[in-house]
Design a protein around this motif. Structure first.
Motif, PDB file in Angstrom:
ATOM      1  N   PRO A  33      -9.678  -0.908  -1.635  1.00 27.43           N
ATOM      2  CA  PRO A  33     -10.962  -1.549  -1.530  1.00 27.43           C
ATOM      3  C   PRO A  33     -11.327  -2.608  -2.677  1.00 27.43           C
ATOM      4  O   PRO A  33     -10.526  -2.583  -3.844  1.00 27.43           O
ATOM      5  CB  PRO A  33     -11.803  -0.410  -1.688  1.00 27.43           C
ATOM      6  N   PRO A  34     -11.973  -3.401  -2.539  1.00 27.18           N
ATOM      7  CA  PRO A  34     -12.224  -4.500  -3.528  1.00 27.18           C
ATOM      8  C   PRO A  34     -12.547  -3.853  -5.081  1.00 27.18           C
ATOM      9  O   PRO A  34     -13.149  -3.041  -4.922  1.00 27.18           O
ATOM     10  CB  PRO A  34     -13.466  -5.199  -2.975  1.00 27.18           C
ATOM     11  N   ASP A  42      -7.315   4.597  -7.095  1.00 27.10           N
ATOM     12  CA  ASP A  42      -8.498   4.913  -8.017  1.00 27.10           C
ATOM     13  C   ASP A  42      -8.690   4.388  -9.505  1.00 27.10           C
ATOM     14  O   ASP A  42      -9.145   4.789 -10.302  1.00 27.10           O
ATOM     15  CB  ASP A  42      -7.960   6.361  -8.175  1.00 27.10           C
ATOM     16  N   THR A  43      -7.638   3.239  -9.333  1.00 25.47           N
ATOM     17  CA  THR A  43      -7.689   2.566 -10.676  1.00 25.47           C
ATOM     18  C   THR A  43      -8.539   1.218 -10.497  1.00 25.47           C
ATOM     19  O   THR A  43      -8.223   0.477  -9.634  1.00 25.47           O
ATOM     20  CB  THR A  43      -6.620   2.102 -11.279  1.00 25.47           C
ATOM     21  N   GLY A  65      -1.863  -4.866 -10.291  1.00 20.42           N
ATOM     22  CA  GLY A  65      -3.091  -4.882 -10.882  1.00 20.42           C
ATOM     23  C   GLY A  65      -3.327  -6.376 -11.124  1.00 20.42           C
ATOM     24  O   GLY A  65      -4.355  -6.740 -11.909  1.00 20.42           O
ATOM     25  N   ARG A  66      -2.493  -7.350 -10.942  1.00 23.89           N
ATOM     26  CA  ARG A  66      -2.688  -8.599 -11.212  1.00 23.89           C
ATOM     27  C   ARG A  66      -3.720  -9.267 -10.472  1.00 23.89           C
ATOM     28  O   ARG A  66      -4.196  -9.078  -9.441  1.00 23.89           O
ATOM     29  CB  ARG A  66      -1.129  -9.600 -10.623  1.00 23.89           C
ATOM     30  N   CYS A  67      -4.572 -10.223 -11.208  1.00 23.25           N
ATOM     31  CA  CYS A  67      -5.727 -10.652 -10.733  1.00 23.25           C
ATOM     32  C   CYS A  67      -5.418 -11.765  -9.646  1.00 23.25           C
ATOM     33  O   CYS A  67      -4.883 -12.843 -10.097  1.00 23.25           O
ATOM     34  CB  CYS A  67      -6.453 -11.186 -11.757  1.00 23.25           C
TER      35      CYS A  67
END
Length: 207
Positions: A33-34, A42-43, A65-67
Motif C-alpha cells: 500500500p502507498p 510493515d515499514t 525502500g527506494r523513493c
C-alpha cells in the motif's frame, strides 16, 4: 446421479486447490500500500521521499525502500537519507549524487559548493605569476644568447673565408659559408673556440 455427484466432487477439489494456492502466494510480487514497503509491508517509506502529486501519496520500492518520485528539496540518495550541502543555492541538489544543480551561495564554488572562491582566486593568481616568471626568464635568456650566437656565426664565416679562400671557392669550408669574394681581415675570431664549447646544444665542432 452418480455422474453429477462425481462432477461436483471434482469441482470442489479444484476450488480447494485454488484456494490453497491463493493463500500460499498471497501478496507475493504485489506492491505494498502507498507509504509502506518490506516483505510484510510493515515499514514506512523514507520520510524525505517526494509525494506522487497525482494521488498525493508516497511510493517506494517494496524491497529496498527506494523513493519512486525522488526526494524532497534538501535531500538526495536512493532512500533520500543524505542531506544536500548547506552551501547549495536554495538548498537544491541532484537527488542521485548530491551535486548542487542551482549553483552555490556567495563565496562558494565547486560541484558540491564546498570550496571557497578566495582559494580558487589565490591558486589562479599563483599559477599565472609562475607562468609569467617562466616566460620572462626564457625571454631574457634568448635576448642574451641570440645576439652572441649571431656574432659568433658571422665571425666564423669571416675566419673561414680568410683562411680557406681560393680562386675557385672555399675548398674546405661548408658550402653555406663559401663565397667568391675575399673578406678583409678582421682579426682573430673573438668567439671561435671558446664560444663553441659553451654551446653544446648546437652540436658544432670546434674550429
Amino acid at each position: 446421479m452418480e455422474d453429477e455427484r462425481a462432477v461436483r466432487l471434482f469441482e470442489m477439489l479444484i476450488l480447494c486447490l485454488l484456494s490453497t494456492v491463493l493463500i500460499l502466494t498471497d501478496g507475493c510480487g504485489a506492491d505494498c500500500p502507498p507509504g509502506t514497503y518490506g516483505d510484510e509491508c510493515d515499514t514506512n517509506c523514507p520520510a524525505h521521499c517526494r509525494v506522487y502529486v497525482a494521488e498525493d501519496v508516497v511510493y517506494c520500492d517494496k524491497t529496498s525502500g527506494r523513493c519512486h518520485e525522488g526526494c524532497i528539496p534538501g535531500w538526495y540518495d536512493d532512500t533520500c537519507n543524505k542531506q544536500c550541502s548547506k552551501n547549495c543555492m536554495n538548498n537544491i541538489c541532484n537527488h542521485k549524487d548530491g551535486a548542487c544543480t542551482s549553483g552555490c551561495k556567495a563565496g562558494k564554488s565547486g560541484t558540491f559548493c564546498e570550496e571557497t572562491e578566495e582559494g580558487h582566486t589565490r591558486q589562479a593568481t599563483e599559477t599565472s605569476a609562475g607562468l609569467w616568471a617562466a616566460f620572462f626568464h626564457i625571454t631574457g635568456l634568448l635576448v642574451i644568447f641570440l645576439p652572441l650566437f649571431a656574432i659568433y656565426k658571422r665571425q666564423q664565416k669571416n675566419d673561414c673565408i680568410q683562411k680557406k679562400f681560393t680562386t675557385t671557392c672555399c675548398d674546405e669550408c661548408s658550402a653555406v659559408l663559401c663565397t667568391n669574394e675575399e673578406v678583409p681581415a678582421t682579426g682573430t675570431a673573438l668567439f671561435s673556440v671558446p664560444f663553441v664549447w659553451y654551446l653544446p646544444v648546437m652540436h658544432m665542432e670546434p674550429v
